[in-house]
Design a protein around this motif. Structure first.
Motif, short mmCIF file in Angstrom:
data_model
loop_
_atom_site.label_atom_id
_atom_site.label_comp_id
_atom_site.label_asym_id
_atom_site.label_seq_id
_atom_site.Cartn_x
_atom_site.Cartn_y
_atom_site.Cartn_z
N ARG A 1 19.61 22.30 -9.40
CA ARG A 1 20.84 22.98 -8.96
C ARG A 1 20.92 22.98 -7.43
O ARG A 1 21.97 22.69 -6.85
CB ARG A 1 20.85 24.43 -9.45
CG ARG A 1 21.02 24.65 -10.91
CD ARG A 1 20.67 26.09 -11.17
NE ARG A 1 20.89 26.57 -12.51
CZ ARG A 1 20.32 27.68 -12.96
NH1 ARG A 1 19.52 28.40 -12.20
NH2 ARG A 1 20.57 28.10 -14.19
N LYS B 1 31.75 21.49 -9.80
CA LYS B 1 32.69 22.23 -10.64
C LYS B 1 32.41 21.96 -12.13
O LYS B 1 32.42 22.88 -12.95
CB LYS B 1 34.13 21.84 -10.28
CG LYS B 1 35.17 22.63 -11.04
CD LYS B 1 36.57 22.26 -10.59
CE LYS B 1 37.61 22.96 -11.45
NZ LYS B 1 38.97 22.55 -11.09
N THR C 1 29.32 23.74 -13.28
CA THR C 1 29.59 25.18 -13.37
C THR C 1 30.14 25.51 -14.75
O THR C 1 29.66 26.42 -15.43
CB THR C 1 30.59 25.60 -12.28
OG1 THR C 1 30.05 25.32 -11.00
CG2 THR C 1 30.94 27.08 -12.39
N GLU D 1 27.41 24.65 -17.60
CA GLU D 1 26.31 25.62 -17.69
C GLU D 1 26.81 26.99 -18.17
O GLU D 1 26.13 27.67 -18.93
CB GLU D 1 25.60 25.73 -16.34
CG GLU D 1 24.32 26.50 -16.44
CD GLU D 1 23.43 26.40 -15.21
OE1 GLU D 1 22.84 27.45 -14.87
OE2 GLU D 1 23.31 25.31 -14.61
N SER D 2 28.01 27.38 -17.74
CA SER D 2 28.53 28.68 -18.19
C SER D 2 28.74 28.69 -19.70
O SER D 2 28.52 29.72 -20.35
CB SER D 2 29.84 29.02 -17.47
OG SER D 2 30.92 28.25 -17.95
N ARG E 1 30.96 30.17 -7.25
CA ARG E 1 31.06 30.33 -8.71
C ARG E 1 29.87 29.68 -9.41
O ARG E 1 29.30 30.23 -10.36
CB ARG E 1 32.37 29.75 -9.25
CG ARG E 1 32.58 30.04 -10.73
CD ARG E 1 33.89 29.49 -11.31
NE ARG E 1 35.03 29.80 -10.49
CZ ARG E 1 35.78 28.87 -9.86
NH1 ARG E 1 35.51 27.59 -9.97
NH2 ARG E 1 36.82 29.24 -9.13
N TYR E 2 29.47 28.51 -8.93
CA TYR E 2 28.30 27.83 -9.50
C TYR E 2 27.07 28.73 -9.37
O TYR E 2 26.32 28.91 -10.32
CB TYR E 2 28.08 26.50 -8.78
CG TYR E 2 27.06 25.57 -9.39
CD1 TYR E 2 26.84 25.48 -10.76
CD2 TYR E 2 26.32 24.72 -8.57
CE1 TYR E 2 25.91 24.60 -11.29
CE2 TYR E 2 25.39 23.83 -9.10
CZ TYR E 2 25.19 23.78 -10.46
OH TYR E 2 24.27 22.91 -10.99
N ARG E 3 26.90 29.34 -8.21
CA ARG E 3 25.76 30.23 -8.01
C ARG E 3 25.84 31.48 -8.90
O ARG E 3 24.81 31.96 -9.39
CB ARG E 3 25.63 30.62 -6.54
CG ARG E 3 25.19 29.45 -5.66
CD ARG E 3 24.96 29.89 -4.22
NE ARG E 3 24.65 28.78 -3.35
CZ ARG E 3 23.46 28.23 -3.21
NH1 ARG E 3 22.43 28.69 -3.91
NH2 ARG E 3 23.26 27.22 -2.38
N VAL F 1 27.19 31.50 -11.84
CA VAL F 1 26.81 30.99 -13.16
C VAL F 1 25.29 30.88 -13.26
O VAL F 1 24.72 31.19 -14.31
CB VAL F 1 27.52 29.64 -13.46
CG1 VAL F 1 26.88 28.91 -14.62
CG2 VAL F 1 29.00 29.88 -13.73
N TRP F 2 24.64 30.47 -12.20
CA TRP F 2 23.17 30.39 -12.22
C TRP F 2 22.58 31.74 -12.56
O TRP F 2 21.67 31.83 -13.38
CB TRP F 2 22.61 30.00 -10.86
CG TRP F 2 22.96 28.67 -10.31
CD1 TRP F 2 23.69 27.68 -10.90
CD2 TRP F 2 22.61 28.18 -9.02
NE1 TRP F 2 23.80 26.61 -10.05
CE2 TRP F 2 23.15 26.90 -8.90
CE3 TRP F 2 21.89 28.72 -7.96
CZ2 TRP F 2 22.98 26.13 -7.74
CZ3 TRP F 2 21.72 27.96 -6.82
CH2 TRP F 2 22.26 26.67 -6.72
#
Length: 164
Positions: A18, A49, A52, A55-56, A98-100, A102-103
């Motif tokens: 990531r 994107k 994201t 993974e979500s 947003r990616y973070r 989701v992490w």
């Protein structure tokens, strides 16, 4: 014992990949992170994107733990493929943040569940899975897209490596 080791090993690799993917955006102009460099239109920001959303879904709804922010559903045909490109209204900062987030959500799911916890992936031919299956799948997909990002970044400015 091996189950916990496997879970932590896979999770550690996912965390590293990531960070590598986000690093691929560092130092590039906004136009460059959005620039499509292959016929499919793939670009660096679109890869972030896409991961994201992916993974979500996998660490969210698959285990009955949906990500708390609105995201397109897997069966929303009108939204299919839109996750591969950043809209003009979406900033790099917004997409990476947003990616973070989701992490954090994914990490909480991974930490809370045993590696053999059941999940359901309705879009897979064999939808009944375990956390182990999903960890391997998401790790593989993230690695694949990190490889795409390597190629795109090298085309943009010659930068290679993991950036750690």
């Amino acid at each position: 014992m091996i189950d916990e080791f496997a879970k932590e090993y896979l999770h550690g690799d996912l965390r590293e990949l990531r960070e590598v993917l986000v690093w691929k955006l560092d130092g590039l102009a906004e136009a460059d992170v959005r620039r499509p460099l292959v016929a499919s239109g793939t670009n660096l920001l679109g890869l972030v994107k896409h991961l994201t959303l992916s993974e979500s879904r996998y660490f969210g709804e698959v285990f009955g733990r949906p990500f708390p922010e609105p995201m397109p559903r897997w069966d929303d045909l009108a939204a299919r493929g839109l996750d591969m490109r950043a809209a003009e209204s979406e900033s790099r900062e917004e997409i990476v943040a947003r990616y973070r987030r989701v992490w954090v959500h994914s990490d909480a799911t991974i930490s809370a569940l045993a590696v053999d916890s059941p999940g359901h992936v309705p879009w897979w031919p064999r939808p009944n899975v375990m956390l182990f299956n999903v960890l391997v799948h998401v790790l593989t997909e993230t690695a694949r897209h990190a490889g795409h990002a390597d190629i795109l970044r090298e085309q943009l400015d010659g930068a290679i490596g993991e950036g750690r």
